[in-house]
Design an enzyme around this catalytic site. Structure first.
Site, PDB file in Angstrom:
ATOM      1  N   HIS A 195      17.177  51.474   4.400  1.00  0.00           N
ATOM      2  CA  HIS A 195      18.102  52.022   3.416  1.00  0.00           C
ATOM      3  C   HIS A 195      17.357  52.248   2.111  1.00  0.00           C
ATOM      4  O   HIS A 195      16.465  51.465   1.774  1.00  0.00           O
ATOM      5  CB  HIS A 195      19.268  51.052   3.180  1.00  0.00           C
ATOM      6  N   ASP A 198      25.233  51.675   9.846  1.00  0.00           N
ATOM      7  CA  ASP A 198      25.389  52.478  11.061  1.00  0.00           C
ATOM      8  C   ASP A 198      24.925  51.786  12.329  1.00  0.00           C
ATOM      9  O   ASP A 198      25.120  52.299  13.426  1.00  0.00           O
ATOM     10  CB  ASP A 198      24.604  53.795  10.917  1.00  0.00           C
TER      11      ASP A 198
HETATM   12  N1  CMC Z   1      12.480  53.061  11.493  1.00  0.00           N
HETATM   13  C1  CMC Z   1      11.138  53.016  11.339  1.00  0.00           C
HETATM   14  N2  CMC Z   1      10.493  53.150  10.174  1.00  0.00           N
HETATM   15  C2  CMC Z   1      11.265  53.341   9.094  1.00  0.00           C
HETATM   16  C3  CMC Z   1      12.669  53.397   9.162  1.00  0.00           C
HETATM   17  C4  CMC Z   1      13.270  53.253  10.435  1.00  0.00           C
HETATM   18  N3  CMC Z   1      14.598  53.303  10.568  1.00  0.00           N
HETATM   19  N4  CMC Z   1      13.182  53.603   7.929  1.00  0.00           N
HETATM   20  C5  CMC Z   1      12.119  53.668   7.098  1.00  0.00           C
HETATM   21  N5  CMC Z   1      10.961  53.505   7.807  1.00  0.00           N
HETATM   22  C6  CMC Z   1       9.608  53.454   7.259  1.00  0.00           C
HETATM   23  C7  CMC Z   1       9.141  54.851   6.851  1.00  0.00           C
HETATM   24  O1  CMC Z   1       8.491  55.492   7.916  1.00  0.00           O
HETATM   25  C8  CMC Z   1       8.205  54.509   5.718  1.00  0.00           C
HETATM   26  O2  CMC Z   1       7.011  54.009   6.301  1.00  0.00           O
HETATM   27  P1  CMC Z   1       5.560  54.319   5.624  1.00  0.00           P
HETATM   28  O3  CMC Z   1       5.577  53.584   4.324  1.00  0.00           O
HETATM   29  O4  CMC Z   1       4.573  53.793   6.622  1.00  0.00           O
HETATM   30  O5  CMC Z   1       5.499  55.794   5.461  1.00  0.00           O
HETATM   31  C9  CMC Z   1       8.865  53.317   5.025  1.00  0.00           C
HETATM   32  O6  CMC Z   1       9.641  52.687   6.060  1.00  0.00           O
HETATM   33  C10 CMC Z   1       9.793  53.703   3.854  1.00  0.00           C
HETATM   34  O7  CMC Z   1      10.774  54.606   4.356  1.00  0.00           O
HETATM   35  P2  CMC Z   1      11.275  55.934   3.638  1.00  0.00           P
HETATM   36  O8  CMC Z   1      11.674  56.902   4.686  1.00  0.00           O
HETATM   37  O9  CMC Z   1      10.236  56.354   2.642  1.00  0.00           O
HETATM   38  O10 CMC Z   1      12.541  55.361   2.865  1.00  0.00           O
HETATM   39  P3  CMC Z   1      13.731  56.220   2.263  1.00  0.00           P
HETATM   40  O11 CMC Z   1      14.378  55.361   1.240  1.00  0.00           O
HETATM   41  O12 CMC Z   1      13.242  57.561   1.832  1.00  0.00           O
HETATM   42  O13 CMC Z   1      14.713  56.455   3.500  1.00  0.00           O
HETATM   43  C11 CMC Z   1      16.378  56.102   5.134  1.00  0.00           C
HETATM   44  C12 CMC Z   1      15.831  55.691   3.763  1.00  0.00           C
HETATM   45  C13 CMC Z   1      17.743  55.457   5.357  1.00  0.00           C
HETATM   46  C14 CMC Z   1      16.540  57.628   5.186  1.00  0.00           C
HETATM   47  C15 CMC Z   1      15.381  55.647   6.226  1.00  0.00           C
HETATM   48  O14 CMC Z   1      15.274  54.232   6.230  1.00  0.00           O
HETATM   49  C16 CMC Z   1      15.769  56.141   7.609  1.00  0.00           C
HETATM   50  O15 CMC Z   1      15.409  57.256   7.982  1.00  0.00           O
HETATM   51  N6  CMC Z   1      16.485  55.303   8.439  1.00  0.00           N
HETATM   52  C17 CMC Z   1      16.976  55.723   9.743  1.00  0.00           C
HETATM   53  C18 CMC Z   1      18.228  56.573   9.576  1.00  0.00           C
HETATM   54  C19 CMC Z   1      19.436  55.754   9.190  1.00  0.00           C
HETATM   55  O16 CMC Z   1      19.708  54.706   9.779  1.00  0.00           O
HETATM   56  N7  CMC Z   1      20.185  56.263   8.217  1.00  0.00           N
HETATM   57  C20 CMC Z   1      21.437  55.636   7.757  1.00  0.00           C
HETATM   58  C21 CMC Z   1      21.321  55.130   6.361  1.00  0.00           C
HETATM   59  S1  CMC Z   1      22.667  54.027   5.903  1.00  0.00           S
HETATM   60  C22 CMC Z   1      24.092  54.982   5.931  1.00  0.00           C
HETATM   61  C23 CMC Z   1      24.050  56.147   5.021  1.00  0.00           C
HETATM   62  O17 CMC Z   1      23.815  56.002   3.818  1.00  0.00           O
HETATM   63  O18 CMC Z   1      24.278  57.235   5.516  1.00  0.00           O
END
Ligand code: CMC
Length: 388
Positions: free
Chosen positions: A270, A327
């Site tokens: 998140h 989720d």
């Molecule tokens: N599985 C594997 N790796 C992950 C995940 C995951 N679910 N989420 C983040 N990472 C890794 C990402 O690859 C990155 O790694 P690195 O530093 O090696 O590049 C690191 O963790 C930081 O992630 P980010 O993508 O830069 O973080 P963000 O704040 O931009 O994204 C997020 C947040 C929710 C989009 C992301 O965690 C994600 O894609 N999660 C899976 C989708 C999901 O469950 N979304 C629902 C969010 S909660 C409900 C809502 O608000 O809709």
């Protein structure tokens, strides 16, 4: 452009002052209007929380009854709106069907277009809360090829929605109070989450003084994305894939950690929570309870629990502070209630609706609001001459 700060994804940019929702991502704290989510989950209801978010205070018993009655009186949608549903392909995803029909509401209510007219804002609020569940059920019925149901206004909000989705005109619909209670709770837990992608979208569109229907419709489209609300559907697809391929959670984890084909552990991570999402905690125990009562797919729940256990003990997830989010467990519950995957994000939209409305109204009332208009760092060509 020297004075412009580059902040992709608005990681450090606050676009609003808001008194609606408080989140402490490090501690895993969520409060609506000052009330802890755990307190509301135990003692309140979705309709009461909707009122709280929009008006800032809990309603008295009389006010709550009047609020629910007022919403119930507006559940009917114009018969012509039903024609829109005929134009979509049968296998259309219900999210874009829902956003299109909510957008279409603008064309039916010319008396609800002025964001600065208190009465118009009030009636738009009531109409949206009343009609979105009906439109959502029509999107669902369309995909089943079943007739649309008329709302039955002696039922409460959630009962009405369940009957609209699962009832058929030829038979009485039997309401399961356990399902009503669980769905009410899930909607409440989704009701607001400060400046998430869809809410920011609602505010951005509304900042141009677009009406509430147009703004909420844009929010629904943002929520459709798999990184946002679409994640609940993606989690179930992921669990099913692991189940059908007979994959061990460890094998799937390796794929995630190696970022194979960009595969992620959906339902984890998140932008704000760097700790266990407090909503996920409540939902996890609800999933365990409701599956016992409804006899849902225990195997999917077990796979989810094993993935969580592995992830929480794994350095990849620990270092990046990735925990289950809202989720992760919702899909397993929705499935047990009888909703197909395609409806999961629609249920998120129903839950988030009061939050979108509360934030839109706060934005409109705030004298400091300006039209949302981010800057950019230009990376294109310098001046070129045509034909040179
Ligand atoms: N599985 C594997 N790796 C992950 C995940 C995951 N679910 N989420 C983040 N990472 C890794 C990402 O690859 C990155 O790694 P690195 O530093 O090696 O590049 C690191 O963790 C930081 O992630 P980010 O993508 O830069 O973080 P963000 O704040 O931009 O994204 C997020 C947040 C929710 C989009 C992301 O965690 C994600 O894609 N999660 C899976 C989708 C999901 O469950 N979304 C629902 C969010 S909660 C409900 C809502 O608000 O809709």
């Amino acid at each position: 452009t020297g004075d412009v700060t580059y902040d992709p994804g608005f990681m450090n940019t606050a676009n609003a002052k808001s008194a609606v929702t408080f989140i402490d991502g490090d501690e895993g704290v969520l409060r609506y209007r000052g009330y802890a989510i755990e307190d509301l989950a135990k003692n309140s209801s979705f309709m009461e929380v909707a009122y709280l978010l929009i008006y800032g205070e809990l309603p008295t018993a009389d006010t709550l009854a009047a609020w629910e009655e007022n919403i119930a009186r507006h559940t009917m949608v114009h018969e012509d709106i039903k024609n829109f549903f005929g134009g979509f392909p049968r296998d259309a995803h219900p999210m874009p069907v829902l956003s299109s029909s909510v957008s279409a509401l603008s064309t039916f209510y010319s008396d609800s277009q002025d964001p600065f007219d208190e009465e118009q804002v009030h009636i738009s609020t009531i109409r949206l809360l009343a009609k979105v569940p009906v439109l959502a059920s029509y999107a669902f019925k369309k995909s089943l090829g079943q007739p649309f149901m008329y709302p039955k206004n002696d039922l409460n909000y959630v009962e009405n929605f369940l009957r609209l989705c699962f009832g058929v005109p030829a038979e009485d619909y039997e309401i399961d109070p356990d399902v009503v209670k669980a769905l009410d709770l899930l909607l409440m837990l989704h009701a607001d989450h400060e400046q998430n992608c869809s809410t920011s979208t609602v505010r951005l569109v509304g900042s141009a003084h677009a009406n509430m229907f147009a703004s909420v419709s844009a929010g629904i489209n943002a929520l459709y994305g798999p990184l946002h609300g679409g994640a609940n559907e993606a989690v179930l697809n992921m669990l099913r894939r692991i189940q059908s391929e007979g994959m061990k959670p460890e094998e799937f984890m390796e794929k995630v950690k190696n970022k194979e084909d960009g595969v992620k552990l959906m339902g984890f991570g998140h932008r704000v929570y760097k700790n266990y999402d407090p909503r996920a905690k409540i939902i996890k125990s609800t999933a365990e309870e409701i599956l016992v009562k409804l006899g849902g797919n225990d195997e999917l729940l077990e796979i989810a629990q094993r993935l969580e256990e592995k992830a929480l003990a794994d350095d990849y997830f620990i270092e990046r502070k990735l925990y289950p989010n809202v989720d992760f467990y919702t899909g397993v519950i929705y499935k047990a209630m009888g909703f197909p995957e395609k409806m999961f994000t629609v249920l998120f939209a129903l839950g988030r609706l009061p939050g979108w409305i509360a934030q839109w109204r706060e934005m409109i009332e705030d004298p400091e609001t300006k039209i949302g208009r981010p800057r950019q760092i230009y990376t294109g060509h310098p001046l070129r001459t045509y034909g040179a």
